[in-house]
Motif scaffolding. Structure first.
Motif, PDB file in Angstrom:
ATOM      1  N   TRP A 316       0.872  -1.189   0.000  1.00  0.00           N
ATOM      2  CA  TRP A 316       0.000   0.000   0.000  1.00  0.00           C
ATOM      3  C   TRP A 316       0.900   1.227   0.000  1.00  0.00           C
ATOM      4  N   ASN A 317       0.700   2.109  -0.969  1.00  0.00           N
ATOM      5  CA  ASN A 317       1.533   3.309  -1.124  1.00  0.00           C
ATOM      6  C   ASN A 317       0.743   4.585  -0.788  1.00  0.00           C
ATOM      7  N   PRO A 318       0.870   5.106   0.412  1.00  0.00           N
ATOM      8  CA  PRO A 318       0.203   6.375   0.739  1.00  0.00           C
ATOM      9  C   PRO A 318       0.722   7.560  -0.076  1.00  0.00           C
ATOM     10  N   HIS A 319       1.864   7.413  -0.751  1.00  0.00           N
ATOM     11  CA  HIS A 319       2.357   8.540  -1.552  1.00  0.00           C
ATOM     12  C   HIS A 319       1.573   8.710  -2.846  1.00  0.00           C
ATOM     13  N   LYS A 320       0.702   7.801  -3.159  1.00  0.00           N
ATOM     14  CA  LYS A 320      -0.104   7.920  -4.374  1.00  0.00           C
ATOM     15  C   LYS A 320      -1.383   8.714  -4.054  1.00  0.00           C
ATOM     16  N   MET A 321      -2.492   8.055  -3.919  1.00  0.00           N
ATOM     17  CA  MET A 321      -3.767   8.749  -3.753  1.00  0.00           C
ATOM     18  C   MET A 321      -3.815   9.663  -2.526  1.00  0.00           C
ATOM     19  N   LEU A 322      -3.114   9.306  -1.463  1.00  0.00           N
ATOM     20  CA  LEU A 322      -3.195  10.105  -0.234  1.00  0.00           C
ATOM     21  C   LEU A 322      -2.161  11.227  -0.178  1.00  0.00           C
ATOM     22  N   MET A 323      -1.232  11.269  -1.163  1.00  0.00           N
ATOM     23  CA  MET A 323      -0.310  12.394  -1.316  1.00  0.00           C
ATOM     24  C   MET A 323       0.667  12.562  -0.158  1.00  0.00           C
ATOM     25  N   ALA A 324       1.143  11.449   0.394  1.00  0.00           N
ATOM     26  CA  ALA A 324       2.090  11.553   1.507  1.00  0.00           C
ATOM     27  C   ALA A 324       3.483  11.961   1.051  1.00  0.00           C
ATOM     28  N   GLY A 325       3.718  12.044  -0.229  1.00  0.00           N
ATOM     29  CA  GLY A 325       5.025  12.457  -0.724  1.00  0.00           C
ATOM     30  C   GLY A 325       5.925  11.262  -1.000  1.00  0.00           C
ATOM     31  N   ILE A 326       6.540  11.277  -2.166  1.00  0.00           N
ATOM     32  CA  ILE A 326       7.443  10.180  -2.529  1.00  0.00           C
ATOM     33  C   ILE A 326       8.697  10.240  -1.668  1.00  0.00           C
ATOM     34  N   GLN A 327       9.069   9.119  -1.071  1.00  0.00           N
ATOM     35  CA  GLN A 327       8.435   7.828  -1.174  1.00  0.00           C
ATOM     36  C   GLN A 327       7.769   7.504   0.158  1.00  0.00           C
ATOM     37  N   CYS A 328       6.624   6.806   0.085  1.00  0.00           N
ATOM     38  CA  CYS A 328       5.934   6.406   1.307  1.00  0.00           C
ATOM     39  C   CYS A 328       5.159   5.137   0.983  1.00  0.00           C
ATOM     40  N   CYS A 329       5.789   3.993   1.243  1.00  0.00           N
ATOM     41  CA  CYS A 329       5.263   2.707   0.797  1.00  0.00           C
ATOM     42  C   CYS A 329       5.407   1.679   1.913  1.00  0.00           C
ATOM     43  N   ALA A 330       4.342   0.953   2.157  1.00  0.00           N
ATOM     44  CA  ALA A 330       4.369  -0.034   3.242  1.00  0.00           C
ATOM     45  C   ALA A 330       4.068  -1.423   2.716  1.00  0.00           C
ATOM     46  N   LEU A 331       4.786  -2.420   3.250  1.00  0.00           N
ATOM     47  CA  LEU A 331       4.381  -3.810   3.101  1.00  0.00           C
ATOM     48  C   LEU A 331       3.788  -4.227   4.437  1.00  0.00           C
ATOM     49  N   LEU A 332       2.567  -4.705   4.403  1.00  0.00           N
ATOM     50  CA  LEU A 332       1.851  -5.111   5.607  1.00  0.00           C
ATOM     51  C   LEU A 332       1.631  -6.620   5.553  1.00  0.00           C
ATOM     52  N   VAL A 333       1.830  -7.278   6.685  1.00  0.00           N
ATOM     53  CA  VAL A 333       1.808  -8.740   6.740  1.00  0.00           C
ATOM     54  C   VAL A 333       0.867  -9.186   7.848  1.00  0.00           C
TER      55      VAL A 333
END
Length: 499
Positions: A316-333
């Motif tokens: 899930w990349n909050p830097h896309k639709m939520l505009m958190a600013g590149i880069q902001c990407c999470a792997l959730l398990v």
């Protein structure tokens, strides 16, 4: 800023070792602070204050060889003056693409969030690395809090996660984690002796799946690409057939990669049905929700990801639709037994000592493939604190409403065609820009060239499964308005009037 001054050698007790002065700092702090102050003023005036101004150009196009000359890229033996450096800062801003411009629609990110920007200023100034609590106490706790909240939205009761540099890296993490779960001995013994591992992904999946399979030694030929329907969604019956085929061939299926928000069509795979197949065959289910994951924030649109709670891992990349600013990407398990750490830990004794004076469970860096790691969760956290979940939800809802508006306007215009009537499924709008009887493959590239050189807007195009080049409109930024949608269609029409 960093040169020796003659008077340093005149100081009492001046010490030289190998020709190097060891007394006092060699940095002129006052000059450095002044440079930062003046550079920040330029950033404020030329980037931040102009971000919403539609009269400004999205880009100041220059050919590569011309731009090389303008920027004076050569590094020299002696440093440049601050005056020259500030001019270079001006030039860099002038000739860079303004991704915060309301008419930048080229990628799956856009716009400027002021809170995220301030968070980035803070982290750039502090220059932390997020691996141990002792060097990054605040940012480790922030990351923990953000991951916990994202897990809530997925629908898991517990879980784990890590922020990393990009959705592609998240997918690599997930593929490797699924393989480790399938055959834990691979960590020590490597690939030798393993059966032919096979994974499954939609034919509309992100290209990082191929990169991941190549990088991890699985091989791109061992990805079985599953057919999609006319909407770009994976067909579960086709997945079942391919899993059975792989088993009959003597291969070892271990992973299904579903997509929630495909790059081109914005399609969401039927996660519940795919999860049924994964449970039946004992396969790890990874959902690449790099683009579409932010719909989970919206009570209205979260149904697009129905069944995601059954996934074993999610990108899930909050830097896309939520505009958190590149880069902001999470792997959730979903697994909370320490699987991430077991898979990636190298137990470096010089960094992750077990006899520290605090709770070493907060030294989370050993579950990352990186050592140095940016505090990317902080910008998302500060933005979330500022806007609240309601504010983030509003961004998602408005973007999708604008996409729907644009789709309806395309239908009304002569010379335009909405490529797929049932879209937008997400915030992707696909359109051809010539009458049906005159579909030239070269039209979109010519229009793109003209808009870039004019600087009026940026819009991506591509062919897709035998279709001619078409424009893919992506709507994200809350600065975008209905007027910008109208301008987009008017501008394409104007740029293409002689074609």
């Amino acid at each position: 800023v960093g040169t020796y001054k003659p008077e340093m050698l005149q100081k009492k007790n001046a010490v030289l070792v190998d020709g190097v002065v060891l007394n006092g700092p060699i940095t002129d702090s006052k000059a450095g602070e002044k440079f930062v102050e003046e550079a920040c003023k330029i950033i404020m005036e030329e980037v931040i204050q102009k971000a919403n101004d539609v009269t400004e150009k999205v880009c100041e196009w220059q050919a590569p060889e011309t731009l090389k000359t303008i920027l004076d890229l050569e590094m020299r033996d002696t440093g440049e003056s601050h005056r020259k450096l500030l001019q270079l800062c001006q030039d860099v801003i002038q000739y860079s693409v303004k991704t915060s411009h309301p008419r930048f629609f080229n990628q799956l990110y856009a716009g400027m969030d002021y809170y995220s920007l301030v968070a980035r200023f803070i982290t750039e100034a502090l220059n932390p690395s997020v691996y141990t609590y002792e060097v990054s106490p605040v940012f480790l706790l922030v990351e923990e809090a953000v991951i916990k909240k994202m897990i809530e939205f997925i629908g898991w009761k517990e879980g784990d996660g890590i922020f990393n540099p990009g959705g592609s890296v998240s997918n690599i993490y997930a593929m490797n984690l699924a393989r480790y779960k399938f055959c834990p001995e691979i960590k020590e013994k490597g690939l030798s002796g393993l059966p032919r591992l096979v994974l499954f992904a939609s034919e509309e999946c992100h290209y990082s799946m191929k990169k991941a399979a190549s990088f991890l030694g699985i091989g791109t030929e061992n990805i079985y690409f599953i057919k999609t329907d006319e909407r770009g969604k994976m067909i579960p019956e086709e997945l079942e057939k391919q899993v059975q085929r792989a088993s009959k061939e003597g291969s070892a299926p271990f992973l299904v990669c579903a997509t929630a928000g495909t790059t081109v069509l914005g399609a969401f795979d039927p996660l519940d049905e795919i999860a049924d197949i994964c449970e039946k065959h004992g396969l790890w289910l990874h959902v690449d929700a790099s683009w579409g994951g932010s719909a989970l924030i919206s009570k209205k649109h979260c149904k697009l990801l129905h069944g995601i709670h059954r996934a074993d891992s999610v990108a899930w990349n909050p830097h896309k639709m939520l505009m958190a600013g590149i880069q902001c990407c999470a792997l959730l398990v979903k697994d909370n037994s320490g699987l991430l750490k077991k898979c990636y830990s190298a137990q470096a004794a010089y960094l992750f000592q077990q006899d520290k004076f605090y709770d070493v469970s907060y030294d989370t860096g050993d579950k990352s493939i990186q050592c140095s790691r940016r505090p990317d969760a902080f910008k998302f956290w500060l933005m979330w604190k500022a806007l609240g979940t309601a504010g983030l939800e509003e961004r998602v809802n408005r973007a999708l409403a604008l996409a729907r508006y644009l789709a309806e306007e395309i239908k009304k215009r002569e010379g335009f065609q909405l490529l797929l009537e049932f879209l937008p499924r997400f915030a992707n709008v696909l359109k051809e820009t010539t009458p049906l009887f005159c579909l030239y493959f070269q039209v979109a590239p010519i229009i793109k060239e003209r808009m870039m050189k004019k600087g009026s807007m940026m819009l991506g195009y591509q062919p897709h499964q035998g279709k001619v080049n078409f424009f893919r409109q992506v709507i994200i930024s809350p600065q975008v308005s209905r007027e910008d949608m109208d301008f987009l269609l008017d501008e394409i029409e104007q740029l293409a009037k002689d074609l």
